[in-house]
Design an enzyme around this catalytic site. Sequence first.
Site: not given
Ligand SMILES: *Cc1c(COP(=O)(O)O)cnc(C)c1O
Length: 395
Positions: A125, A197, A222-223, A371
């Site tokens: 990400f 992660d 939040y996911k 997605r």
């Molecule tokens: C959604 C996501 C993030 C988001 O990070 P934020 O700090 O909440 O913006 C980071 N890493 C991964 C792998 C994600 O899927």
Amino acid sequence: MTTQEAAAELDRNDPLAAARKWFLVPPGTVYLDGNSLGALSAGVPERIRRVVAEQWGEHLIGGWSEDGWWDAPLRVGDRIGRLLGAAPGQTVAGDSTSVQLFNSLVAAARLRPGRDVLLMDAAGFPTDRYLAASVARLLGLELREAPMPEFADALADCGERLAVATASAVDFRTGELWDLAGLTEATHRAGGVVVWDVSHAVGAVPLAVDRDGIDFAVGCGYKFLSGGPGAPAFGYAARRHHDHLDQPLTGWNGHADPFAMTPDYRPAEGIGRYRIGTPAVLSLLALDAALDVFDGIDLRRLRAKSLSLSRFFIACVDEHLAGRGFELVTPREDERRGSQLTLGHPEAGRLMAAMIERGFTGDVRPPDLLRFGLNGLYLSHAEILATVHALRSLT
Ligand SMILES: *Cc1c(COP(=O)(O)O)cnc(C)c1O
């Protein structure tokens, strides 16, 4: 078989069918973006109203002790820890995934002084990649990247130099689930420390961070956890590291005696030192309320439902979308899928805009990926079939 009867039969036999009513999904919406922003749990609005009116409104500053606000990051952390396969006392909730990741990457690297390679997932990400690059620069590490299928070899190639390896459990584009246990072991064999992660896995894929010997894990609230927009993230640090944890973000909430207000930092014992600053209490308690949904849920059952949805989705794609320009990007093998399905299509942008207009909320990742997040708590097989029918009508 991907008929409506087949979908109805699968839904009739769905042991999680009752969970749907725990969420407030607007009528007419098939919500396929719960991997980006989970749907609202039915219990959250009333809980937040009470926290605001009764706790903040009536107890004022007394809420920190009376209502347990001070301990909330560790209490909520433990609730998330259960979903990670972590024994209590190793997970803290708060801040963003980006912040947790930064904190963990530096703390991890400091466990391996004298080693100077940081290996990251090439398809990570964006924020993960940006932060890994910054941490490498900050600490004078050499940043290497490897595609996940070659990650184990890349780990071995680092030789004695590997300090930290970091990767996502589930690829946010393709929905591919990686072998956390195997790659953690490979990292340890190379002498390094791993930071996973698990943003796209927690709350959907059963994890076993303790059993797998994972050093650090971070992820989003939040996911699939449905904690609300910008919900606090979390950080897990294995207990064996706690006494040596030297985190860079030495905020006063992680101090051994925060209210002594001493001029110098002295870290708390245990996971308490992984706290940073004052938590966003309203968001944290919204996440706390959202986690109630998971109390009665067997994660293996949720995983089975998610796989049933994605298997059915794949069968529908094969039968109804053949020859229409779609490419199945997510692996077909159950054990290699997270909880989303990704389809490639040259007109992804147009298609998703039209889908959203018709009440099917998914999203697009450039340049050509559609997605579809599959939350087994509130999606049905009938909705998957309807989604595929809608895609067919648009191509
Ligand atoms: C959604 C996501 C993030 C988001 O990070 P934020 O700090 O909440 O913006 C980071 N890493 C991964 C792998 C994600 O899927």
